[in-house]
Write an enzyme that holds these catalytic residues in place. Structure first.
Site, PDB file in Angstrom:
ATOM      1  N   ARG A 120       0.465  -0.849   0.097  1.00 18.52           N
ATOM      2  CA  ARG A 120       0.191   0.277   0.118  1.00 18.52           C
ATOM      3  C   ARG A 120       0.962   1.021   0.329  1.00 18.52           C
ATOM      4  O   ARG A 120       2.409   1.464  -0.051  1.00 18.52           O
ATOM      5  CB  ARG A 120      -0.556  -0.179   1.481  1.00 18.52           C
ATOM      6  CG  ARG A 120      -0.376  -0.290   2.513  1.00 18.52           C
ATOM      7  CD  ARG A 120      -1.397  -0.064   4.116  1.00 18.52           C
ATOM      8  NE  ARG A 120      -0.884   0.029   5.012  1.00 18.52           N
ATOM      9  CZ  ARG A 120      -0.886  -0.410   6.330  1.00 18.52           C
ATOM     10  NH1 ARG A 120      -1.524  -1.643   6.494  1.00 18.52           N
ATOM     11  NH2 ARG A 120      -0.154  -0.277   7.095  1.00 18.52           N
ATOM     12  N   ASP A 121       0.326   2.235  -0.108  1.00 24.76           N
ATOM     13  CA  ASP A 121       1.159   3.478  -0.047  1.00 24.76           C
ATOM     14  C   ASP A 121       1.693   4.621   1.736  1.00 24.76           C
ATOM     15  O   ASP A 121       1.421   5.275   1.978  1.00 24.76           O
ATOM     16  CB  ASP A 121      -0.053   5.249  -0.474  1.00 24.76           C
ATOM     17  CG  ASP A 121      -0.827   4.755   0.735  1.00 24.76           C
ATOM     18  OD1 ASP A 121      -1.061   4.457   1.093  1.00 24.76           O
ATOM     19  OD2 ASP A 121      -1.576   6.006   0.264  1.00 24.76           O
ATOM     20  N   GLU A 122       2.193   3.309   2.087  1.00 20.71           N
ATOM     21  CA  GLU A 122       3.557   3.191   3.263  1.00 20.71           C
ATOM     22  C   GLU A 122       5.335   2.859   2.673  1.00 20.71           C
ATOM     23  O   GLU A 122       5.066   3.628   2.985  1.00 20.71           O
ATOM     24  CB  GLU A 122       2.243   2.566   3.982  1.00 20.71           C
ATOM     25  CG  GLU A 122       2.887   2.920   5.353  1.00 20.71           C
ATOM     26  CD  GLU A 122       1.469   2.937   6.463  1.00 20.71           C
ATOM     27  OE1 GLU A 122       0.221   2.558   6.097  1.00 20.71           O
ATOM     28  OE2 GLU A 122       2.016   2.691   7.238  1.00 20.71           O
ATOM     29  N   TRP A 142       8.123   1.486  20.090  1.00 21.63           N
ATOM     30  CA  TRP A 142       8.999   1.986  18.537  1.00 21.63           C
ATOM     31  C   TRP A 142      10.250   2.543  18.643  1.00 21.63           C
ATOM     32  O   TRP A 142      11.280   2.266  18.317  1.00 21.63           O
ATOM     33  CB  TRP A 142       7.477   2.563  18.095  1.00 21.63           C
ATOM     34  CG  TRP A 142       6.464   2.375  17.268  1.00 21.63           C
ATOM     35  CD1 TRP A 142       5.875   2.021  15.690  1.00 21.63           C
ATOM     36  CD2 TRP A 142       5.833   1.151  17.607  1.00 21.63           C
ATOM     37  NE1 TRP A 142       5.562   1.015  15.366  1.00 21.63           N
ATOM     38  CE2 TRP A 142       4.755   0.868  16.687  1.00 21.63           C
ATOM     39  CE3 TRP A 142       4.745   1.186  18.840  1.00 21.63           C
ATOM     40  CZ2 TRP A 142       3.457   0.220  16.505  1.00 21.63           C
ATOM     41  CZ3 TRP A 142       4.034  -0.425  18.624  1.00 21.63           C
ATOM     42  CH2 TRP A 142       3.106  -0.680  17.895  1.00 21.63           C
ATOM     43  N   GLU A 146      -1.292  -8.609   8.545  1.00 19.67           N
ATOM     44  CA  GLU A 146      -0.827  -7.867   9.535  1.00 19.67           C
ATOM     45  C   GLU A 146      -2.191  -7.537  10.265  1.00 19.67           C
ATOM     46  O   GLU A 146      -1.765  -7.425  11.839  1.00 19.67           O
ATOM     47  CB  GLU A 146      -1.954  -6.113   9.005  1.00 19.67           C
ATOM     48  CG  GLU A 146      -1.679  -4.960   9.599  1.00 19.67           C
ATOM     49  CD  GLU A 146      -1.246  -3.898   9.026  1.00 19.67           C
ATOM     50  OE1 GLU A 146      -2.119  -4.039   7.879  1.00 19.67           O
ATOM     51  OE2 GLU A 146      -1.799  -2.343   9.272  1.00 19.67           O
TER      52      GLU A 146
HETATM   53  C1  BGC Z   1       2.437   0.098   9.524  1.00 14.20           C
HETATM   54  C2  BGC Z   1       2.289  -0.218  11.539  1.00 14.20           C
HETATM   55  C3  BGC Z   1       2.879   0.562  12.666  1.00 14.20           C
HETATM   56  C4  BGC Z   1       2.194   1.606  12.229  1.00 14.20           C
HETATM   57  C5  BGC Z   1       2.721   2.730  13.677  1.00 14.20           C
HETATM   58  C6  BGC Z   1       1.000   1.073  10.741  1.00 14.20           C
HETATM   59  O1  BGC Z   1       0.126   1.735   9.196  1.00 14.20           O
HETATM   60  O2  BGC Z   1       1.274  -0.715   8.814  1.00 14.20           O
HETATM   61  O3  BGC Z   1       2.661  -1.723  11.322  1.00 14.20           O
HETATM   62  O4  BGC Z   1       3.830   0.370  13.522  1.00 14.20           O
HETATM   63  O5  BGC Z   1       1.520   2.115  12.058  1.00 14.20           O
HETATM   64  O6  BGC Z   1       0.987   2.474  14.615  1.00 14.20           O
END
Ligand code: BGC
Length: 892
Positions: free
Chosen positions: A466-468, A535, A746
């Site tokens: 996706r756009d990520e 994180w 996911e």
């Molecule tokens: C990502 C995750 C990430 C999270 C953090 C998502 O959009 O795909 O894997 O850790 O955002 O909130």
């Protein structure tokens, strides 16, 4: 027989363009004997392959060190190849032959050695009024005498492909790679000796937008790092007669656009083959219509060498079948969710438009589904030139995450043979293998491995479709240990940790994603862009885990300030220095106990944040001890104790009950040892009660899931861990396997039981976070672990845990010392346990609930086996300490 093999320099096999001033050497020993230890080594470094001009030699050094030996005394020159070889003596004073010769070659060594200038097309508007079009840059040069060797050093703002005399140079893709470009841009080194010829030559770049200036991130930004594509190149030629020349990028180059009218990471590529420029990278092209280039003033001091393995085409997959969907669309099924692109051969009329759309999944009705890709269209368009011989196509600067490919625009019958899936990722060496008597678990392991392949494309990404496709720090941290079983990820993370440090805030905060491109967030991401628990802790956990997996002390040294800055950042966040009780947290991301319409599970966020604070502080203390920073070690020991007491007074009652009744709260308390000794048992028992309430299912999200089985197995509930693993209904690891997954999802229910999907907003079918169960497969079921006092598997802990109705498990990990194998098999009459401990390493084997009298090795009593240091009974277990070798135990 004693041999020295697998020579590596900074983990790499014969690297070119390595600018480490004091590179470290590794090798492995091979012997057919048991209990082999290196007693001494001898390294020779020379400027020639036959070691006539010795540059440096270690002499005979009495040491058992065979990994990470720094060449501290050597004074390296740029652009120079150094050959090295090693011999060793074992502890019975047997001397090996010299190893095979290996080499490394320096590049610029120092950015001030760059003579070339950054160049870009001068009048970008004139060449095409399309900011997406790839640029072609070229230059001819003349060679008038025989060449001995030639190297190219290249980089780009954007992505580049380099060609010389019509040939692609090298097999690296997505160069120069993605780093925190505002501070660091890699260059690559290539051996082009055989591509250059005497007479006229031409060199050329194709430049695409890439991460640098393309559309990227969920904020939909473009020109993130800059608005001009540019290139830099030096060709260093050494002639047979000993003279040298350097050809550089400068404003005598020319530029144009060509067939690639758009190439974007998310959007795919638009290629008009009618616009191809024949022979554009060959000499004697008439380039009158090309426009001039100009210098771009851009800091050359940002240029650095590449330390990780390049992205390569690593595998090829043929489609399994062609489907006609109920909607009447023609779709290829690759049989595997993969990342890379399609190669296709086709025949078409001039101007015919062919399109390949990529998707991860078909919907409930079997139709092509792109909802979860959000803005990433993953669309390849090819306009045929009408070559009667046929045409061939694959994209360049875009990658797709997909299993299904929708084909449109094909006039003739589609032949499945014309299509090949090309899998691209960072070309790290494979280290782990795991198999068992349960095929579903084996498929889970394969899925985890595919999750790694799909998401280790130069940076560790959350998802590839996706756009990520961003370097989410939390995901990387959670999956690190699993990834380090599967592959040698040391160079990959060495690079990424430098980016983490580069993007770290002045106050020590750590961005959500590295390289950081997020400017603002809202909604579930809390309006912040950095510094949340689990994180940001990637800054500490990954270096420490690298130390455990690879024995790499330098990474601790290099990252120390970054690690410390993160802990100090947290220390300044809370209402007290020992608590992290303020500010936004992502919490137990995607935990199943979340409130409706939120992504964070129910576990109290102060609990999570304070628990991770304690953990990172403890790892920092250990790091300080390894680095002999005694003051810091003391400071962080005291701080960790304070955090632990604060945690206890807020979250743990005298009885051992927690004030937060979630699985994840219990998991963290156990994992990070936050309860007092005598409360641990109660915490573990309560965790099991919570699991029972769910009829032996998990509710954990990203925070709890990675450690859930580990703490259960550790605290006396291995059977419960196994039961969780074996569940096949939702929510469980195998639920998705039974639904046909070929990667890790996911969400625990990315596809729900009724076949419908999670919301389009956030539903990746290739997310490695829950693949972190891989660590438990290797560490607990197979029982392979490293130890902190002799890290990098110098001393191995082998503690296999049978269970999960398995008859056998066979796993191995290729460590810095060689292959560690752990293989058990249960039959009605006995259990076989086979291990391999590489030379120059040793191991402790723990056989649970077995008395020494039950154990023999190739028909010998334990006391008689060769290679044994000692064995003893520890409560109900047998502990065996051994030197290297292959052992086959029989346990009755
Ligand atoms: C990502 C995750 C990430 C999270 C953090 C998502 O959009 O795909 O894997 O850790 O955002 O909130």
């Amino acid at each position: 027989m004693l041999r020295v093999t697998s020579l590596r320099c900074e983990y790499l096999e014969n690297p070119l363009g390595l600018d480490v001033k004091h590179p470290r050497m590794n090798w492995k020993l091979i012997s057919d004997q048991r209990n082999v230890k290196q007693q001494a080594y001898f390294i020779e470094v020379a400027l020639d392959e036959i070691f006539q001009s010795i540059e440096w030699s270690s002499g005979k050094v009495l040491s058992d060190q065979s990994v990470h030996i720094p060449l501290n005394q050597i004074n390296l020159q740029p652009f120079t190849r150094y050959y090295y070889r090693v011999k060793v003596w074992d502890d019975s004073n047997q001397e090996s032959e010299w190893s095979n010769t290996a080499y490394w070659e320096t590049g610029m060594l120092d950015a001030s050695n760059w003579q070339a200038k950054w160049i870009c097309a001068s009048n970008q508007r004139k060449i095409k009024d399309n900011p997406e079009a790839c640029h072609y840059l070229r230059k001819e040069f003349h060679v008038n005498r025989p060449i001995k060797k030639a190297r190219a050093y290249a980089s780009a703002l954007g992505l580049y492909e380099l060609q010389l005399n019509g040939n692609r140079i090298g097999d690296f893709y997505f160069t120069p790679g993605w780093t925190s470009y505002q501070e660091r841009i890699q260059y690559q080194a290539y051996d082009i000796t055989t591509l250059i010829k005497e007479g006229r030559n031409a060199i050329g770049f194709i430049l695409g937008n890439g991460w640098y200036k393309g559309y990227f991130g969920f904020e939909g930004r473009t020109n993130i790092y800059g608005d001009k594509k540019a290139a830099i190149l030096e060709i260093h030629i050494t002639y047979e007669d000993g003279t040298k020349t350097v050809i550089t990028s400068d404003d005598s180059w020319k530029a144009t656009t060509g067939p690639i009218q758009m190439s974007e990471i998310y959007f795919g590529e638009y290629y008009d083959a009618r616009e191809e420029i024949d022979n554009w990278s060959k000499a004697a092209l008439d380039d009158k219509t090309w426009v001039p280039t100009k210098h771009l003033s851009y800091d050359k001091y940002k240029l650095i060498d590449q330390r990780n393995e390049p992205v390569r085409k690593v595998e090829y997959i043929k489609p399994k079948k062609i489907i006609q969907t109920p909607n009447g669309e023609t779709v290829l099924d690759m049989g595997q969710n993969m990342v890379g692109w399609m190669h296709c051969q086709l025949k078409g009329n001039k101007g015919q438009k062919i399109t390949l759309h990529h998707a991860e999944i078909l919907d409930k009705d079997g139709n092509f589904y792109v909802g979860n890709l959000r803005k990433a269209t993953q669309e390849i368009t090819y306009i045929c030139k009408g070559d009667p011989e046929g045409e061939m196509f694959e994209p360049r600067f875009s990658f797709q995450g997909f299993q299904y490919v929708r084909l449109t625009g094909f006039l003739n019958d589609i032949n499945i043979e014309d299509f090949t899936g090309v899998v691209l990722h960072s070309d790290m060496s494979t280290t782990g293998s795991f198999e068992s008597s349960n095929e579903l678990i084996n498929q889970l392991h394969r899925n985890i491995n595919w999750g790694l392949k799909g998401n280790f494309l130069d940076v560790p990404t959350d998802c590839p479709q996706r756009d990520e496709r961003l370097g989410w720090t939390g995901d990387a941290q959670m999956f690190f240990r699993t990834s380090a079983y599967l592959r040698n990820v040391a160079p990959f993370f060495t690079k990424w940790l430098k980016d983490l440090e580069a993007d770290q805030l002045d106050n020590g905060g750590v961005p959500y994603v590295v390289p950081n491109i997020i400017q603002k967030t809202s909604g579930n991401l809390g309006g912040v862009t950095h510094s949340v628990a689990a994180w940001g802790d990637a800054a500490v956990i990954i270096p420490w885990s690298m130390y455990l997996s690879y024995g790499d002390k330098r990474i601790l040294d290099v990252q120390y300030q970054s690690m410390k800055n993160w802990v100090e950042y947290i220390r300044n966040q809370g209402t007290k220095e020992e608590l992290w009780d303020r500010g936004f947290q992502l919490g137990d991301w995607l935990g199943l106990d979340s409130e409706p319409d939120t992504y964070s599970g129910a576990t109290d966020k102060t609990l999570i944040a304070t628990a991770y604070f304690a953990y990172s502080t403890d790892l920092l203390r250990k790091t300080a001890e390894v680095l002999n920073k005694e003051e810091d070690a003391k400071t962080y020991r005291i701080l960790r104790d304070k955090i632990k007491s604060a945690y206890q007074s807020l979250f743990i009652l005298e009885s051992g009950n927690l004030t937060v009744e979630t699985q994840t709260a219990h998991v963290l308390t156990l994992m990070f040892e936050l309860a007092s000794e005598n409360q641990m048992e109660k915490v573990a028992a309560n965790l099991v009660e919570l699991i029972k309430k769910e009829n032996y299912h998990l509710t954990t999200g990203f925070i709890g899931a990675p450690y859930l089985n580990i703490v259960l197995s550790k605290h006396g509930y291995h059977d419960v861990a196994c039961r969780l693993l074996l569940q096949t209904d939702y929510p469980s690891w195998l639920y998705q396997v039974t639904k046909g997954a070929t990667t890790v999802w996911e969400h625990w229910d990315s596809i729900k039981e009724d076949g419908s999907f999670w919301s389009d907003d956030m539903n990746s079918f290739n997310h490695y976070a829950y693949g972190s169960i891989g660590e438990w497969l290797y560490k607990v079921l197979a029982g392979i672990d490293s130890t902190a006092d002799k890290p990098g598997y110098k001393h191995i802990l082998l503690e296999p845990r049978t269970g999960a109705n398995l008859d056998w498990v066979s796993a191995s990990v290729e460590t810095m010392y060689g292959s560690v194998k752990s293989e058990w098999k249960i039959s009605e009459k006995d259990m076989q346990y086979n291990v391999n401990i590489p030379a120059n390493a040793s191991a402790t084997i723990v056989l649970r609930d077995i008395s020494p009298l039950q154990v023999t090795e190739r028909n010998k009593q334990l006391s008689d086996i060769e290679g044994l240091y000692q064995f003893y009974r520890n409560h109900t277990d047998t502990v065996i300490k051994l030197g290297s070798g292959n052992y086959s135990f029989q346990i009755i």
